[in-house]
Motif scaffolding. Structure first.
Motif, PDB file in Angstrom:
ATOM      1  N   THR A 181       0.821  -1.213   0.000  1.00 12.82           N
ATOM      2  CA  THR A 181       0.000   0.000   0.000  1.00 12.82           C
ATOM      3  C   THR A 181       0.850   1.256   0.000  1.00 12.82           C
ATOM      4  O   THR A 181       2.032   1.237   0.344  1.00 12.82           O
ATOM      5  N   THR A 182       0.200   2.360  -0.380  1.00 15.89           N
ATOM      6  CA  THR A 182       0.838   3.671  -0.360  1.00 15.89           C
ATOM      7  C   THR A 182      -0.216   4.718  -0.019  1.00 15.89           C
ATOM      8  O   THR A 182      -1.408   4.417   0.066  1.00 15.89           O
ATOM      9  N   GLY A 183       0.218   5.968   0.140  1.00 13.25           N
ATOM     10  CA  GLY A 183      -0.679   6.993   0.648  1.00 13.25           C
ATOM     11  C   GLY A 183      -1.371   7.844  -0.392  1.00 13.25           C
ATOM     12  O   GLY A 183      -2.138   8.740  -0.040  1.00 13.25           O
ATOM     13  N   ASP A 184      -1.137   7.583  -1.689  1.00 12.93           N
ATOM     14  CA  ASP A 184      -1.738   8.408  -2.736  1.00 12.93           C
ATOM     15  C   ASP A 184      -2.207   7.520  -3.881  1.00 12.93           C
ATOM     16  O   ASP A 184      -1.478   6.602  -4.297  1.00 12.93           O
ATOM     17  N   SER A 185      -3.390   7.794  -4.409  1.00  8.53           N
ATOM     18  CA  SER A 185      -3.965   6.928  -5.443  1.00  8.53           C
ATOM     19  C   SER A 185      -3.162   6.975  -6.740  1.00  8.53           C
ATOM     20  O   SER A 185      -2.962   5.941  -7.399  1.00  8.53           O
ATOM     21  N   GLU A 186      -2.683   8.151  -7.134  1.00 10.66           N
ATOM     22  CA  GLU A 186      -1.914   8.243  -8.380  1.00 10.66           C
ATOM     23  C   GLU A 186      -0.559   7.560  -8.258  1.00 10.66           C
ATOM     24  O   GLU A 186      -0.075   6.942  -9.213  1.00 10.66           O
ATOM     25  N   GLU A 187       0.050   7.668  -7.095  1.00  6.83           N
ATOM     26  CA  GLU A 187       1.301   6.936  -6.877  1.00  6.83           C
ATOM     27  C   GLU A 187       1.078   5.438  -6.985  1.00  6.83           C
ATOM     28  O   GLU A 187       1.907   4.709  -7.538  1.00  6.83           O
ATOM     29  N   ALA A 188      -0.051   4.964  -6.452  1.00  7.75           N
ATOM     30  CA  ALA A 188      -0.363   3.537  -6.527  1.00  7.75           C
ATOM     31  C   ALA A 188      -0.475   3.082  -7.977  1.00  7.75           C
ATOM     32  O   ALA A 188       0.014   2.003  -8.349  1.00  7.75           O
ATOM     33  N   VAL A 189      -1.093   3.891  -8.828  1.00 16.88           N
ATOM     34  CA  VAL A 189      -1.237   3.561 -10.253  1.00 16.88           C
ATOM     35  C   VAL A 189       0.133   3.465 -10.928  1.00 16.88           C
ATOM     36  O   VAL A 189       0.399   2.531 -11.699  1.00 16.88           O
ATOM     37  N   ILE A 190       1.007   4.424 -10.642  1.00 16.63           N
ATOM     38  CA  ILE A 190       2.361   4.416 -11.224  1.00 16.63           C
ATOM     39  C   ILE A 190       3.124   3.177 -10.787  1.00 16.63           C
ATOM     40  O   ILE A 190       3.781   2.504 -11.596  1.00 16.63           O
ATOM     41  N   LYS A 191       3.053   2.855  -9.511  1.00 20.92           N
ATOM     42  CA  LYS A 191       3.769   1.693  -8.995  1.00 20.92           C
ATOM     43  C   LYS A 191       3.242   0.401  -9.619  1.00 20.92           C
ATOM     44  O   LYS A 191       4.026  -0.504  -9.940  1.00 20.92           O
ATOM     45  N   ARG A 192       1.939   0.304  -9.821  1.00 21.45           N
ATOM     46  CA  ARG A 192       1.377  -0.870 -10.489  1.00 21.45           C
ATOM     47  C   ARG A 192       1.910  -0.996 -11.911  1.00 21.45           C
ATOM     48  O   ARG A 192       2.267  -2.091 -12.361  1.00 21.45           O
ATOM     49  N   ALA A 193       1.939   0.119 -12.621  1.00 22.57           N
ATOM     50  CA  ALA A 193       2.425   0.102 -14.002  1.00 22.57           C
ATOM     51  C   ALA A 193       3.893  -0.326 -14.058  1.00 22.57           C
ATOM     52  O   ALA A 193       4.287  -1.137 -14.912  1.00 22.57           O
ATOM     53  N   LEU A 194       4.715   0.209 -13.171  1.00 25.67           N
ATOM     54  CA  LEU A 194       6.129  -0.161 -13.141  1.00 25.67           C
ATOM     55  C   LEU A 194       6.293  -1.654 -12.871  1.00 25.67           C
ATOM     56  O   LEU A 194       7.096  -2.338 -13.517  1.00 25.67           O
ATOM     57  N   SER A 195       5.524  -2.173 -11.927  1.00 29.67           N
ATOM     58  CA  SER A 195       5.617  -3.593 -11.588  1.00 29.67           C
ATOM     59  C   SER A 195       5.225  -4.468 -12.768  1.00 29.67           C
ATOM     60  O   SER A 195       5.871  -5.497 -13.043  1.00 29.67           O
ATOM     61  N   ARG A 196       4.189  -4.067 -13.483  1.00 33.77           N
ATOM     62  CA  ARG A 196       3.685  -4.897 -14.582  1.00 33.77           C
ATOM     63  C   ARG A 196       4.558  -4.822 -15.825  1.00 33.77           C
ATOM     64  O   ARG A 196       4.394  -5.627 -16.748  1.00 33.77           O
ATOM     65  N   HIS A 197       5.504  -3.878 -15.845  1.00 33.98           N
ATOM     66  CA  HIS A 197       6.440  -3.794 -16.966  1.00 33.98           C
ATOM     67  C   HIS A 197       7.850  -4.215 -16.541  1.00 33.98           C
ATOM     68  O   HIS A 197       8.832  -3.852 -17.183  1.00 33.98           O
TER      69      HIS A 197
END
Length: 251
Positions: A181-197
Motif C-alpha cells: 500500500t501507499t498513501g496516494d492513489s496516483e502513486e499507486a497507479v504508477i507503482k502498479r504500471a512499473l511492476s507490470r512492466h
C-alpha cells in the motif's frame, strides 16, 4: 470508560497485537460496535491508525513527505539500499522508485557497474549524475511534490515503452492480508504500471512499514517476488511474507 481512555486502550491493543478487531473489542469492553467504530474513525482521522474491514491496522509513519521521511530508520534504509544495489547485474534495465530508501540504493551502486536506471524520481536521477557507468532515463509527468515523483497519464504512457529486468518498489505499508500500500492513489497507479512492466518486483521495506497499511492498495503481496528488510527483523514477522511466495533478503 471515557472516550480518551477507550482510544488509549485501542492504541495499546494495536501496538501489542498489530491489529484491532471491532467486534472483539466491543465484547471485551462491553460496548457497542458502533462506539468502537466511531473511535476508530476519529483515530484514523488523526493519522493514528488505518481502518480496514472489521477493525484497524497500524498506520505507516512513512506517509510523511519526502523530507520528513529522511529522518525515519536511516540506518535500516542504508542497509536495505546496499543489499538492493548488490542485486543489480551489468547490462540490466532497472526501474527505481522514488523515496528515501531508493536514494540509498543508488548511492550504493558500485562505481564500475554499467546498467540502465529508469526512474520517475528527479531525486534518483540527480544522485546518479556523477556515476560513470549508469545510463539514466527519466519518466516525465506531473510532479507530485509530496513524494518528489512524476505521476499522471504521460508517466503511464512512458512506462509502457520499457521492459525492465527488476523494479525496486517503495511502499508505505506491507501487510500479509492487505498487501502493498501507499498513501496516494496516483502513486499507486504508477507503482502498479512499473511492476507490470518489470520481470521481477523487489519491495524495499524498512521496519516501520512491516505490518502497516496505507489507504491505497498497489498490489496483492503475492504479485511481488522479493522483499528486502532490515537484518534485525524477527523471523516470525518474515514468515508471513515467505508464505506468500516472496524471497526475503535480510540486509
Amino acid at each position: 470508560m471515557l472516550t480518551q481512555q477507550r482510544k488509549a486502550h485501542i492504541l495499546a491493543v494495536l501496538k501489542d497485537t498489530g491489529q484491532v478487531v471491532a467486534k472483539t473489542l466491543s465484547e471485551q469492553l462491553n460496548l457497542s460496535e458502533d462506539t468502537i467504530r466511531r473511535d476508530l474513525r476519529e483515530l484514523a482521522a488523526e493519522g493514528l491508525l488505518q481502518r480496514v474491514h472489521g477493525g484497524a491496522l497500524p498506520a505507516s509513519p512513512a506517509l510523511a513527505d519526502f523530507s520528513g521521511r529522511q529522518a525515519i530508520a536511516t540506518d535500516g534504509k542504508k542497509a536495505i539500499g546496499r543489499a538492493a544495489a548488490a542485486m543489480i547485474r551489468p547490462g540490466q534495465v532497472v526501474f527505481v522508485d522514488g523515496g528515501t530508501t531508493a536514494v540509498q540504493l543508488v548511492r550504493h551502486l558500485p562505481p564500475g557497474l554499467e546498467a540502465t536506471i529508469v526512474t520517475h524520481s528527479p531525486s534518483i536521477a540527480v544522485e546518479l549524475v556523477a556515476h560513470p557507468g549508469m545510463t539514466v532515463e527519466m519518466i516525465g509527468g506531473r510532479l507530485f511534490k509530496h513524494s518528489v515523483v512524476a505521476v499522471g497519464a504521460s508517466a503511464i504512457e512512458a512506462i509502457a515503452r520499457y521492459r525492465a529486468d527488476i523494479y525496486f518498489m517503495g511502499v508505505t505499508g506491507i501487510h500479509p492480508e492487505i498487501g502493498l500500500t501507499t498513501g496516494d492513489s496516483e502513486e499507486a497507479v504508477i507503482k502498479r504500471a512499473l511492476s507490470r512492466h518489470a520481470a521481477e518486483t523487489i519491495v524495499l521495506a524498512s521496519s516501520e512499514k512491516l505490518g502497516a497499511a496505507s489507504p491505497f492498495v498497489i498490489l496483492p503481496m503475492n504479485e511481488a517476488q522479493g522483499l528486502v528488510v532490515e537484518r534485525s527483523t524477527a523471523e516470525e514477522t518474515i514468515a508471513a511474507y515467505r508464505k506468500a511466495g516472496m524471497t526475503v533478503t535480510k540486509a
